[in-house]
Design a protein around this motif. Structure first.
Motif, PDB file in Angstrom:
ATOM      1  N   HIS A   1       0.854  -1.188   0.000  1.00  0.00           N
ATOM      2  CA  HIS A   1       0.000   0.000   0.000  1.00  0.00           C
ATOM      3  C   HIS A   1       0.890   1.238   0.000  1.00  0.00           C
ATOM      4  O   HIS A   1       1.772   1.367   0.858  1.00  0.00           O
ATOM      5  CB  HIS A   1      -0.906   0.025   1.236  1.00  0.00           C
ATOM      6  N   VAL A   2       0.659   2.120  -0.940  1.00  0.00           N
ATOM      7  CA  VAL A   2       1.457   3.350  -1.063  1.00  0.00           C
ATOM      8  C   VAL A   2       0.588   4.550  -0.715  1.00  0.00           C
ATOM      9  O   VAL A   2      -0.497   4.724  -1.298  1.00  0.00           O
ATOM     10  CB  VAL A   2       2.026   3.504  -2.486  1.00  0.00           C
ATOM     11  N   HIS A   3       1.052   5.353   0.233  1.00  0.00           N
ATOM     12  CA  HIS A   3       0.347   6.570   0.638  1.00  0.00           C
ATOM     13  C   HIS A   3       1.051   7.784   0.040  1.00  0.00           C
ATOM     14  O   HIS A   3       2.279   7.910   0.130  1.00  0.00           O
ATOM     15  CB  HIS A   3       0.355   6.719   2.164  1.00  0.00           C
ATOM     16  N   VAL A   4       0.263   8.680  -0.545  1.00  0.00           N
ATOM     17  CA  VAL A   4       0.789   9.965  -1.034  1.00  0.00           C
ATOM     18  C   VAL A   4       0.050  11.071  -0.293  1.00  0.00           C
ATOM     19  O   VAL A   4      -1.191  11.095  -0.263  1.00  0.00           O
ATOM     20  CB  VAL A   4       0.598  10.118  -2.554  1.00  0.00           C
ATOM     21  N   GLY A   5       0.806  11.985   0.314  1.00  0.00           N
ATOM     22  CA  GLY A   5       0.212  13.049   1.103  1.00  0.00           C
ATOM     23  C   GLY A   5      -0.333  14.187   0.254  1.00  0.00           C
ATOM     24  O   GLY A   5       0.205  14.507  -0.814  1.00  0.00           O
ATOM     25  N   PHE A   6      -1.419  14.813   0.754  1.00  0.00           N
ATOM     26  CA  PHE A   6      -2.030  15.947   0.062  1.00  0.00           C
ATOM     27  C   PHE A   6      -2.290  17.078   1.040  1.00  0.00           C
ATOM     28  O   PHE A   6      -2.594  16.848   2.208  1.00  0.00           O
ATOM     29  CB  PHE A   6      -3.339  15.527  -0.615  1.00  0.00           C
ATOM     30  N   GLU A   7      -2.218  18.292   0.528  1.00  0.00           N
ATOM     31  CA  GLU A   7      -2.442  19.472   1.365  1.00  0.00           C
ATOM     32  C   GLU A   7      -3.898  19.591   1.790  1.00  0.00           C
ATOM     33  O   GLU A   7      -4.186  20.056   2.892  1.00  0.00           O
ATOM     34  CB  GLU A   7      -2.024  20.727   0.594  1.00  0.00           C
ATOM     35  N   ASP A   8      -4.818  19.195   0.922  1.00  0.00           N
ATOM     36  CA  ASP A   8      -6.228  19.279   1.304  1.00  0.00           C
ATOM     37  C   ASP A   8      -7.035  18.193   0.604  1.00  0.00           C
ATOM     38  O   ASP A   8      -6.563  17.537  -0.340  1.00  0.00           O
ATOM     39  CB  ASP A   8      -6.807  20.668   1.015  1.00  0.00           C
ATOM     40  N   PHE A   9      -8.248  17.995   1.074  1.00  0.00           N
ATOM     41  CA  PHE A   9      -9.103  16.911   0.587  1.00  0.00           C
ATOM     42  C   PHE A   9      -9.426  17.055  -0.896  1.00  0.00           C
ATOM     43  O   PHE A   9      -9.424  16.075  -1.640  1.00  0.00           O
ATOM     44  CB  PHE A   9     -10.399  16.861   1.400  1.00  0.00           C
ATOM     45  N   ASP A  10      -9.716  18.273  -1.348  1.00  0.00           N
ATOM     46  CA  ASP A  10     -10.116  18.471  -2.739  1.00  0.00           C
ATOM     47  C   ASP A  10      -9.008  18.071  -3.711  1.00  0.00           C
ATOM     48  O   ASP A  10      -9.278  17.506  -4.781  1.00  0.00           O
ATOM     49  CB  ASP A  10     -10.532  19.926  -2.973  1.00  0.00           C
ATOM     50  N   LYS A  11      -7.746  18.348  -3.338  1.00  0.00           N
ATOM     51  CA  LYS A  11      -6.633  17.930  -4.189  1.00  0.00           C
ATOM     52  C   LYS A  11      -6.504  16.410  -4.191  1.00  0.00           C
ATOM     53  O   LYS A  11      -6.213  15.789  -5.226  1.00  0.00           O
ATOM     54  CB  LYS A  11      -5.339  18.588  -3.719  1.00  0.00           C
ATOM     55  N   ALA A  12      -6.716  15.798  -3.029  1.00  0.00           N
ATOM     56  CA  ALA A  12      -6.683  14.337  -2.946  1.00  0.00           C
ATOM     57  C   ALA A  12      -7.794  13.717  -3.780  1.00  0.00           C
ATOM     58  O   ALA A  12      -7.598  12.686  -4.433  1.00  0.00           O
ATOM     59  CB  ALA A  12      -6.793  13.903  -1.489  1.00  0.00           C
ATOM     60  N   LEU A  13      -8.965  14.351  -3.784  1.00  0.00           N
ATOM     61  CA  LEU A  13     -10.089  13.840  -4.561  1.00  0.00           C
ATOM     62  C   LEU A  13      -9.808  13.913  -6.065  1.00  0.00           C
ATOM     63  O   LEU A  13     -10.162  13.006  -6.821  1.00  0.00           O
ATOM     64  CB  LEU A  13     -11.369  14.612  -4.223  1.00  0.00           C
ATOM     65  N   LYS A  14      -9.149  14.981  -6.489  1.00  0.00           N
ATOM     66  CA  LYS A  14      -8.742  15.085  -7.894  1.00  0.00           C
ATOM     67  C   LYS A  14      -7.863  13.897  -8.280  1.00  0.00           C
ATOM     68  O   LYS A  14      -8.038  13.276  -9.329  1.00  0.00           O
ATOM     69  CB  LYS A  14      -7.952  16.385  -8.122  1.00  0.00           C
ATOM     70  N   ALA A  15      -6.887  13.611  -7.423  1.00  0.00           N
ATOM     71  CA  ALA A  15      -5.960  12.519  -7.698  1.00  0.00           C
ATOM     72  C   ALA A  15      -6.666  11.169  -7.630  1.00  0.00           C
ATOM     73  O   ALA A  15      -6.368  10.261  -8.420  1.00  0.00           O
ATOM     74  CB  ALA A  15      -4.796  12.558  -6.708  1.00  0.00           C
ATOM     75  N   TYR A  16      -7.585  11.026  -6.701  1.00  0.00           N
ATOM     76  CA  TYR A  16      -8.371   9.795  -6.578  1.00  0.00           C
ATOM     77  C   TYR A  16      -9.081   9.486  -7.899  1.00  0.00           C
ATOM     78  O   TYR A  16      -8.961   8.389  -8.455  1.00  0.00           O
ATOM     79  CB  TYR A  16      -9.368   9.950  -5.426  1.00  0.00           C
ATOM     80  N   ASN A  17      -9.836  10.458  -8.407  1.00  0.00           N
ATOM     81  CA  ASN A  17     -10.577  10.250  -9.654  1.00  0.00           C
ATOM     82  C   ASN A  17      -9.644  10.017 -10.836  1.00  0.00           C
ATOM     83  O   ASN A  17      -9.883   9.143 -11.674  1.00  0.00           O
ATOM     84  CB  ASN A  17     -11.480  11.455  -9.931  1.00  0.00           C
ATOM     85  N   TYR A  18      -8.576  10.788 -10.898  1.00  0.00           N
ATOM     86  CA  TYR A  18      -7.625  10.692 -12.014  1.00  0.00           C
ATOM     87  C   TYR A  18      -6.943   9.324 -12.027  1.00  0.00           C
ATOM     88  O   TYR A  18      -6.670   8.757 -13.092  1.00  0.00           O
ATOM     89  CB  TYR A  18      -6.583  11.808 -11.857  1.00  0.00           C
ATOM     90  N   SER A  19      -6.679   8.779 -10.844  1.00  0.00           N
ATOM     91  CA  SER A  19      -5.894   7.548 -10.742  1.00  0.00           C
ATOM     92  C   SER A  19      -6.667   6.292 -11.137  1.00  0.00           C
ATOM     93  O   SER A  19      -6.053   5.268 -11.464  1.00  0.00           O
ATOM     94  CB  SER A  19      -5.360   7.373  -9.319  1.00  0.00           C
ATOM     95  N   LEU A  20      -8.008   6.340 -11.113  1.00  0.00           N
ATOM     96  CA  LEU A  20      -8.786   5.129 -11.350  1.00  0.00           C
ATOM     97  C   LEU A  20      -8.430   4.465 -12.681  1.00  0.00           C
ATOM     98  O   LEU A  20      -8.361   3.244 -12.777  1.00  0.00           O
ATOM     99  CB  LEU A  20     -10.289   5.438 -11.305  1.00  0.00           C
ATOM    100  N   TYR A  21      -8.193   5.283 -13.691  1.00  0.00           N
ATOM    101  CA  TYR A  21      -7.853   4.743 -15.007  1.00  0.00           C
ATOM    102  C   TYR A  21      -6.471   4.084 -15.012  1.00  0.00           C
ATOM    103  O   TYR A  21      -6.230   3.108 -15.741  1.00  0.00           O
ATOM    104  CB  TYR A  21      -7.905   5.857 -16.054  1.00  0.00           C
ATOM    105  N   TYR A  22      -5.532   4.606 -14.206  1.00  0.00           N
ATOM    106  CA  TYR A  22      -4.143   4.153 -14.253  1.00  0.00           C
ATOM    107  C   TYR A  22      -3.847   2.958 -13.350  1.00  0.00           C
ATOM    108  O   TYR A  22      -2.760   2.364 -13.438  1.00  0.00           O
ATOM    109  CB  TYR A  22      -3.206   5.310 -13.870  1.00  0.00           C
ATOM    110  N   LEU A  23      -4.775   2.568 -12.498  1.00  0.00           N
ATOM    111  CA  LEU A  23      -4.501   1.505 -11.528  1.00  0.00           C
ATOM    112  C   LEU A  23      -4.038   0.190 -12.169  1.00  0.00           C
ATOM    113  O   LEU A  23      -3.147  -0.479 -11.620  1.00  0.00           O
ATOM    114  CB  LEU A  23      -5.735   1.266 -10.658  1.00  0.00           C
TER     115      LEU A  23
ATOM    116  N   ASP B   1     -16.157   3.766  -7.306  1.00  0.00           N
ATOM    117  CA  ASP B   1     -16.774   4.725  -8.226  1.00  0.00           C
ATOM    118  C   ASP B   1     -16.015   6.051  -8.230  1.00  0.00           C
ATOM    119  O   ASP B   1     -15.213   6.345  -7.343  1.00  0.00           O
ATOM    120  CB  ASP B   1     -18.221   5.006  -7.791  1.00  0.00           C
ATOM    121  N   TYR B   2     -16.309   6.849  -9.240  1.00  0.00           N
ATOM    122  CA  TYR B   2     -15.891   8.252  -9.231  1.00  0.00           C
ATOM    123  C   TYR B   2     -16.761   9.015  -8.233  1.00  0.00           C
ATOM    124  O   TYR B   2     -17.934   8.682  -8.022  1.00  0.00           O
ATOM    125  CB  TYR B   2     -16.086   8.887 -10.613  1.00  0.00           C
ATOM    126  N   PHE B   3     -16.184  10.049  -7.644  1.00  0.00           N
ATOM    127  CA  PHE B   3     -16.940  10.944  -6.762  1.00  0.00           C
ATOM    128  C   PHE B   3     -16.657  12.382  -7.180  1.00  0.00           C
ATOM    129  O   PHE B   3     -15.512  12.751  -7.448  1.00  0.00           O
ATOM    130  CB  PHE B   3     -16.548  10.743  -5.297  1.00  0.00           C
TER     131      PHE B   3
END
Length: 358
Positions: free
Chosen positions: A134-156, A194-196
Protein backbone atom coordinates in the motif's frame (compact mmCIF):
# COMPACT_ATOMS: atom_id res chain seq x y z
CA UNK A 1 -16.75 7.41 12.64
CA UNK A 2 -14.88 10.48 11.43
CA UNK A 3 -14.62 11.24 7.74
CA UNK A 4 -13.54 14.86 7.84
CA UNK A 5 -12.48 17.23 5.12
CA UNK A 6 -8.87 18.24 5.80
CA UNK A 7 -6.83 21.25 4.71
CA UNK A 8 -3.64 20.83 6.75
CA UNK A 9 -1.91 17.90 5.04
CA UNK A 10 1.57 17.44 3.57
CA UNK A 11 2.58 18.17 0.00
CA UNK A 12 3.18 14.89 -1.91
CA UNK A 13 4.88 13.06 0.94
CA UNK A 14 5.12 9.27 0.67
CA UNK A 15 4.79 6.27 2.94
CA UNK A 16 4.38 2.53 2.43
CA UNK A 17 2.75 -0.45 4.12
CA UNK A 18 4.48 -3.65 3.03
CA UNK A 19 3.16 -7.07 4.05
CA UNK A 20 5.60 -9.96 4.49
CA UNK A 21 5.34 -13.68 5.21
CA UNK A 22 7.24 -15.59 7.85
CA UNK A 23 8.51 -18.92 6.50
CA UNK A 24 10.58 -21.87 7.63
CA UNK A 25 14.11 -21.44 6.29
CA UNK A 26 14.30 -24.89 4.71
CA UNK A 27 10.78 -25.91 3.68
CA UNK A 28 9.58 -22.32 3.12
CA UNK A 29 6.38 -23.32 4.92
CA UNK A 30 4.21 -20.79 6.75
CA UNK A 31 5.21 -20.12 10.37
CA UNK A 32 3.06 -18.25 12.90
CA UNK A 33 5.92 -16.26 14.42
CA UNK A 34 4.80 -12.63 14.38
CA UNK A 35 4.97 -12.39 18.18
CA UNK A 36 8.55 -13.70 18.17
CA UNK A 37 9.64 -11.08 15.63
CA UNK A 38 7.91 -8.22 17.41
CA UNK A 39 9.37 -9.23 20.78
CA UNK A 40 12.93 -9.42 19.47
CA UNK A 41 13.22 -6.63 16.92
CA UNK A 42 15.16 -3.49 17.82
CA UNK A 43 12.93 -1.26 19.96
CA UNK A 44 13.29 1.66 17.55
CA UNK A 45 11.38 -0.34 14.90
CA UNK A 46 8.53 -1.67 17.05
CA UNK A 47 6.28 1.28 16.15
CA UNK A 48 6.75 0.37 12.49
CA UNK A 49 5.48 -3.21 12.79
CA UNK A 50 1.88 -4.41 12.93
CA UNK A 51 0.22 -7.80 13.04
CA UNK A 52 -1.88 -8.89 10.09
CA UNK A 53 -4.84 -11.19 9.55
CA UNK A 54 -2.63 -14.30 9.81
CA UNK A 55 -0.01 -15.04 12.44
CA UNK A 56 2.42 -15.96 9.65
CA UNK A 57 2.40 -12.38 8.37
CA UNK A 58 3.89 -9.08 9.48
CA UNK A 59 3.25 -5.57 8.16
CA UNK A 60 5.88 -2.86 7.96
CA UNK A 61 4.59 0.72 8.19
CA UNK A 62 7.20 3.25 7.15
CA UNK A 63 7.51 6.80 8.48
CA UNK A 64 6.61 9.70 6.18
CA UNK A 65 9.27 10.61 3.61
CA UNK A 66 9.74 13.22 0.90
CA UNK A 67 12.05 11.16 -1.33
CA UNK A 68 11.68 7.61 -2.64
CA UNK A 69 15.31 6.71 -1.95
CA UNK A 70 15.00 7.58 1.75
CA UNK A 71 11.91 5.39 2.04
CA UNK A 72 13.61 2.45 0.31
CA UNK A 73 16.68 2.88 2.54
CA UNK A 74 14.41 2.64 5.59
CA UNK A 75 12.80 -0.57 4.28
CA UNK A 76 16.24 -2.08 3.69
CA UNK A 77 17.31 -1.18 7.23
CA UNK A 78 14.26 -2.55 9.03
CA UNK A 79 14.17 -5.75 6.95
CA UNK A 80 17.88 -6.27 7.63
CA UNK A 81 17.17 -5.98 11.36
CA UNK A 82 14.22 -8.37 11.06
CA UNK A 83 16.37 -10.82 9.10
CA UNK A 84 18.86 -10.85 11.95
CA UNK A 85 16.03 -11.83 14.29
CA UNK A 86 14.41 -14.53 12.13
CA UNK A 87 17.64 -16.27 11.18
CA UNK A 88 18.20 -17.12 14.86
CA UNK A 89 15.11 -19.30 14.65
CA UNK A 90 15.73 -20.73 11.15
CA UNK A 91 13.07 -18.53 9.59
CA UNK A 92 12.96 -16.47 6.41
CA UNK A 93 11.13 -13.29 5.48
CA UNK A 94 9.45 -13.49 2.10
CA UNK A 95 6.82 -11.67 0.10
CA UNK A 96 4.76 -12.01 -3.06
CA UNK A 97 1.10 -11.48 -3.86
CA UNK A 98 0.07 -15.02 -2.90
CA UNK A 99 1.64 -17.99 -1.16
CA UNK A 100 2.39 -20.54 -3.90
CA UNK A 101 2.66 -23.70 -1.81
CA UNK A 102 -0.10 -25.36 0.18
CA UNK A 103 -1.72 -23.00 2.66
CA UNK A 104 -1.19 -25.18 5.72
CA UNK A 105 -0.48 -24.03 9.29
CA UNK A 106 -2.49 -20.83 8.84
CA UNK A 107 -3.77 -19.21 12.00
CA UNK A 108 -5.99 -16.15 12.28
CA UNK A 109 -4.55 -13.69 14.77
CA UNK A 110 -6.48 -13.42 18.03
CA UNK A 111 -8.01 -9.98 17.67
CA UNK A 112 -11.63 -8.81 17.90
CA UNK A 113 -11.45 -7.08 14.52
CA UNK A 114 -10.00 -10.07 12.66
CA UNK A 115 -12.38 -12.51 14.34
CA UNK A 116 -15.35 -10.36 13.32
CA UNK A 117 -14.01 -10.17 9.76
CA UNK A 118 -13.74 -13.95 9.58
CA UNK A 119 -17.18 -14.50 11.04
CA UNK A 120 -18.64 -12.10 8.49
CA UNK A 121 -16.88 -13.40 5.37
CA UNK A 122 -16.56 -17.12 6.19
CA UNK A 123 -15.02 -19.18 3.35
CA UNK A 124 -13.92 -16.03 1.50
CA UNK A 125 -11.21 -15.55 4.13
CA UNK A 126 -10.09 -19.18 4.23
CA UNK A 127 -6.50 -19.54 3.02
CA UNK A 128 -6.21 -15.75 2.89
CA UNK A 129 -2.43 -15.87 2.61
CA UNK A 130 -2.04 -12.83 0.38
CA UNK A 131 0.35 -9.91 0.70
CA UNK A 132 0.05 -6.42 -0.74
CA UNK A 133 1.92 -3.14 -0.96
CA UNK A 134 0.00 0.00 0.00
CA UNK A 135 1.46 3.35 -1.06
CA UNK A 136 0.35 6.57 0.64
CA UNK A 137 0.79 9.96 -1.03
CA UNK A 138 0.21 13.05 1.10
CA UNK A 139 -2.03 15.95 0.06
CA UNK A 140 -2.44 19.47 1.36
CA UNK A 141 -6.23 19.28 1.30
CA UNK A 142 -9.10 16.91 0.59
CA UNK A 143 -10.12 18.47 -2.74
CA UNK A 144 -6.63 17.93 -4.19
CA UNK A 145 -6.68 14.34 -2.95
CA UNK A 146 -10.09 13.84 -4.56
CA UNK A 147 -8.74 15.08 -7.89
CA UNK A 148 -5.96 12.52 -7.70
CA UNK A 149 -8.37 9.79 -6.58
CA UNK A 150 -10.58 10.25 -9.65
CA UNK A 151 -7.63 10.69 -12.01
CA UNK A 152 -5.89 7.55 -10.74
CA UNK A 153 -8.79 5.13 -11.35
CA UNK A 154 -7.85 4.74 -15.01
CA UNK A 155 -4.14 4.15 -14.25
CA UNK A 156 -4.50 1.51 -11.53
CA UNK A 157 -4.11 -1.49 -13.90
CA UNK A 158 -0.62 -0.28 -14.81
CA UNK A 159 0.44 -0.78 -11.21
CA UNK A 160 -1.16 -4.21 -11.04
CA UNK A 161 0.96 -5.16 -14.06
CA UNK A 162 4.15 -3.71 -12.55
CA UNK A 163 3.69 -5.57 -9.26
CA UNK A 164 1.96 -8.80 -10.34
CA UNK A 165 3.52 -11.63 -8.32
CA UNK A 166 0.70 -14.05 -7.57
CA UNK A 167 0.17 -16.50 -10.41
CA UNK A 168 0.48 -19.55 -8.12
CA UNK A 169 -1.73 -20.06 -5.09
CA UNK A 170 -2.24 -22.97 -2.69
CA UNK A 171 -0.41 -25.50 -4.90
CA UNK A 172 -2.31 -24.33 -7.98
CA UNK A 173 -1.38 -22.52 -11.16
CA UNK A 174 -4.23 -19.99 -11.34
CA UNK A 175 -3.30 -18.81 -14.84
CA UNK A 176 -3.88 -15.29 -13.52
CA UNK A 177 -0.79 -13.14 -13.02
CA UNK A 178 -2.22 -11.21 -10.06
CA UNK A 179 -4.49 -13.77 -8.47
CA UNK A 180 -4.26 -11.83 -5.20
CA UNK A 181 -6.33 -9.10 -6.89
CA UNK A 182 -9.10 -11.59 -7.70
CA UNK A 183 -9.05 -13.05 -4.16
CA UNK A 184 -9.50 -9.57 -2.72
CA UNK A 185 -12.20 -8.72 -5.28
CA UNK A 186 -14.46 -11.35 -3.70
CA UNK A 187 -14.92 -9.16 -0.64
CA UNK A 188 -17.95 -6.82 -0.78
CA UNK A 189 -16.11 -3.63 0.20
CA UNK A 190 -13.12 -4.16 -2.10
CA UNK A 191 -12.25 -3.73 -5.79
CA UNK A 192 -12.54 -0.70 -8.10
CA UNK A 193 -14.56 2.15 -6.56
CA UNK A 194 -16.77 4.72 -8.23
CA UNK A 195 -15.89 8.25 -9.23
CA UNK A 196 -16.94 10.94 -6.76
CA UNK A 197 -17.59 14.58 -7.64
CA UNK A 198 -17.27 16.04 -4.15
CA UNK A 199 -16.38 15.47 -0.51
CA UNK A 200 -20.08 15.48 0.38
CA UNK A 201 -20.84 12.73 -2.13
CA UNK A 202 -18.05 10.48 -0.82
CA UNK A 203 -18.90 11.20 2.82
CA UNK A 204 -22.53 10.28 2.19
CA UNK A 205 -21.46 6.76 1.13
CA UNK A 206 -19.28 6.30 4.22
CA UNK A 207 -22.05 7.66 6.46
CA UNK A 208 -24.65 5.37 4.94
CA UNK A 209 -22.47 2.30 5.46
CA UNK A 210 -21.60 3.35 9.00
CA UNK A 211 -25.17 4.13 10.02
CA UNK A 212 -26.26 0.70 8.81
CA UNK A 213 -23.43 -1.02 10.72
CA UNK A 214 -21.64 -2.23 7.58
CA UNK A 215 -18.40 -0.46 8.61
CA UNK A 216 -17.05 0.77 11.92
CA UNK A 217 -14.36 3.07 10.53
CA UNK A 218 -12.72 4.19 7.30
CA UNK A 219 -10.37 1.18 7.64
CA UNK A 220 -13.26 -1.12 6.73
CA UNK A 221 -13.37 0.15 3.14
CA UNK A 222 -10.86 -1.84 1.05
CA UNK A 223 -11.12 -0.15 -2.32
CA UNK A 224 -8.14 -0.30 -4.68
CA UNK A 225 -7.59 3.36 -3.88
CA UNK A 226 -9.09 5.35 -1.01
CA UNK A 227 -8.71 8.74 0.64
CA UNK A 228 -7.52 8.50 4.24
CA UNK A 229 -8.56 11.70 6.04
CA UNK A 230 -6.87 10.48 9.25
CA UNK A 231 -3.47 10.34 7.50
CA UNK A 232 -4.30 13.08 4.96
CA UNK A 233 -3.23 10.77 2.18
CA UNK A 234 -4.44 9.03 -0.91
CA UNK A 235 -3.78 5.32 -0.30
CA UNK A 236 -3.12 3.06 -3.28
CA UNK A 237 -3.93 -0.53 -2.31
CA UNK A 238 -3.85 -2.22 -5.69
CA UNK A 239 -0.30 -3.65 -5.78
CA UNK A 240 0.86 -7.16 -5.05
CA UNK A 241 3.71 -7.23 -2.55
CA UNK A 242 7.18 -7.29 -4.12
CA UNK A 243 10.65 -7.82 -2.65
CA UNK A 244 12.46 -6.04 -5.51
CA UNK A 245 13.45 -2.68 -4.01
CA UNK A 246 14.29 -1.14 -7.39
CA UNK A 247 10.87 -2.04 -8.79
CA UNK A 248 9.19 -0.81 -5.61
CA UNK A 249 10.97 2.55 -5.81
CA UNK A 250 9.79 2.99 -9.41
CA UNK A 251 6.22 2.09 -8.44
CA UNK A 252 6.24 4.66 -5.64
CA UNK A 253 7.70 7.34 -7.93
CA UNK A 254 4.99 6.68 -10.54
CA UNK A 255 2.19 6.81 -7.97
CA UNK A 256 3.51 10.17 -6.84
CA UNK A 257 3.80 11.33 -10.45
CA UNK A 258 0.16 10.55 -11.31
CA UNK A 259 -0.89 12.44 -8.18
CA UNK A 260 1.04 15.46 -9.42
CA UNK A 261 -0.29 15.11 -12.96
CA UNK A 262 -3.83 14.98 -11.60
CA UNK A 263 -3.52 18.55 -10.35
CA UNK A 264 -2.79 19.99 -13.80
CA UNK A 265 -4.57 17.66 -16.24
CA UNK A 266 -8.25 17.45 -17.07
CA UNK A 267 -10.07 14.34 -15.87
CA UNK A 268 -11.51 11.98 -18.46
CA UNK A 269 -13.93 9.55 -16.84
CA UNK A 270 -14.16 6.05 -18.27
CA UNK A 271 -17.21 3.77 -17.94
CA UNK A 272 -17.00 1.33 -15.02
CA UNK A 273 -17.08 -1.64 -17.40
CA UNK A 274 -13.98 -0.27 -19.15
CA UNK A 275 -12.20 0.21 -15.83
CA UNK A 276 -13.06 -3.38 -14.88
CA UNK A 277 -11.96 -4.78 -18.24
CA UNK A 278 -8.65 -2.94 -18.09
CA UNK A 279 -8.09 -4.22 -14.56
CA UNK A 280 -8.85 -7.75 -15.71
CA UNK A 281 -6.31 -7.50 -18.52
CA UNK A 282 -3.55 -6.41 -16.13
CA UNK A 283 -4.61 -9.04 -13.60
CA UNK A 284 -4.64 -11.82 -16.19
CA UNK A 285 -1.59 -10.93 -18.29
CA UNK A 286 0.48 -8.42 -16.24
CA UNK A 287 2.92 -6.55 -18.49
CA UNK A 288 1.71 -8.41 -21.59
CA UNK A 289 -1.84 -7.07 -21.23
CA UNK A 290 -3.56 -4.24 -23.08
CA UNK A 291 -5.96 -1.50 -22.03
CA UNK A 292 -8.94 0.19 -23.65
CA UNK A 293 -8.29 3.89 -24.24
CA UNK A 294 -10.24 6.59 -26.02
CA UNK A 295 -7.92 5.90 -28.97
CA UNK A 296 -8.47 2.14 -28.98
CA UNK A 297 -6.63 -0.83 -27.50
CA UNK A 298 -3.04 -0.06 -26.41
CA UNK A 299 -0.50 -2.32 -24.73
CA UNK A 300 0.26 -1.80 -21.05
CA UNK A 301 3.94 -1.33 -21.86
CA UNK A 302 3.15 1.48 -24.31
CA UNK A 303 0.83 3.18 -21.84
CA UNK A 304 3.46 2.96 -19.12
CA UNK A 305 6.07 4.50 -21.41
CA UNK A 306 3.63 7.29 -22.31
CA UNK A 307 3.01 7.95 -18.60
CA UNK A 308 6.73 8.01 -17.86
CA UNK A 309 7.38 10.44 -20.74
CA UNK A 310 4.56 12.73 -19.63
CA UNK A 311 5.74 12.75 -16.01
CA UNK A 312 9.33 13.45 -17.09
CA UNK A 313 8.27 16.30 -19.40
CA UNK A 314 6.47 17.94 -16.46
CA UNK A 315 9.53 17.38 -14.19
CA UNK A 316 7.60 14.98 -11.96
CA UNK A 317 10.20 12.28 -12.67
CA UNK A 318 13.95 12.83 -12.82
CA UNK A 319 15.88 11.74 -15.88
CA UNK A 320 17.48 8.97 -13.84
CA UNK A 321 14.15 7.72 -12.50
CA UNK A 322 12.50 7.79 -15.93
CA UNK A 323 15.36 5.67 -17.31
CA UNK A 324 15.00 3.19 -14.45
CA UNK A 325 11.24 3.04 -14.96
CA UNK A 326 11.58 2.38 -18.69
CA UNK A 327 14.09 -0.37 -18.00
CA UNK A 328 11.57 -2.15 -15.75
CA UNK A 329 8.85 -1.72 -18.37
CA UNK A 330 11.04 -3.68 -20.80
CA UNK A 331 11.60 -6.51 -18.33
CA UNK A 332 9.40 -9.50 -17.62
CA UNK A 333 6.92 -9.07 -14.79
CA UNK A 334 7.58 -10.93 -11.55
CA UNK A 335 4.69 -13.26 -12.39
CA UNK A 336 6.26 -14.04 -15.78
CA UNK A 337 9.54 -14.81 -14.01
CA UNK A 338 7.64 -17.12 -11.64
CA UNK A 339 6.15 -19.02 -14.58
CA UNK A 340 9.60 -19.43 -16.13
CA UNK A 341 11.06 -20.76 -12.87
CA UNK A 342 8.22 -23.25 -12.47
CA UNK A 343 8.44 -24.43 -16.07
CA UNK A 344 12.17 -25.00 -15.60
CA UNK A 345 12.11 -26.62 -12.13
CA UNK A 346 8.53 -27.86 -11.64
CA UNK A 347 8.98 -26.70 -8.05
CA UNK A 348 6.67 -24.29 -6.23
CA UNK A 349 9.32 -24.08 -3.53
CA UNK A 350 11.65 -22.48 -6.07
CA UNK A 351 8.84 -20.09 -7.05
CA UNK A 352 8.48 -19.21 -3.38
CA UNK A 353 12.22 -18.64 -3.07
CA UNK A 354 12.03 -15.76 -5.58
CA UNK A 355 10.35 -13.64 -2.91
CA UNK A 356 12.78 -14.33 -0.06
CA UNK A 357 14.64 -11.36 1.41
CA UNK A 358 18.27 -12.48 1.54
Amino acid sequence: MKFEKFDDGNHFTIGVELELRILDKYKLSLQNEYDYIFSNINDKYKKNLASEFLGSMVEINTPIFHYEKDLIDFLKEIISDMNGVVKKKNLNLQTSGTYAQENSNTKVNSCDRYEKLYNEHQILLDNFSICGTHVHVGFEDFDKALKAYNYSLYYLPLFVALSASSVFFNNTDSGIHSYRTKIFDRLPKASIPDYFDSYDEMKAVYDLLYENKVINSTKDIWWDVRIQPHFRTLEFRVCDAVNDFDRLEVIIALFKAICQLSQIEELTKMPMQVLKQNMWSATRYSMSGSMITKDGLISIRELLNNLIDKAYEKSFLSKEMSHRAKKIVLEKSISEQMIEVYNRTESLKEVERLGVFE
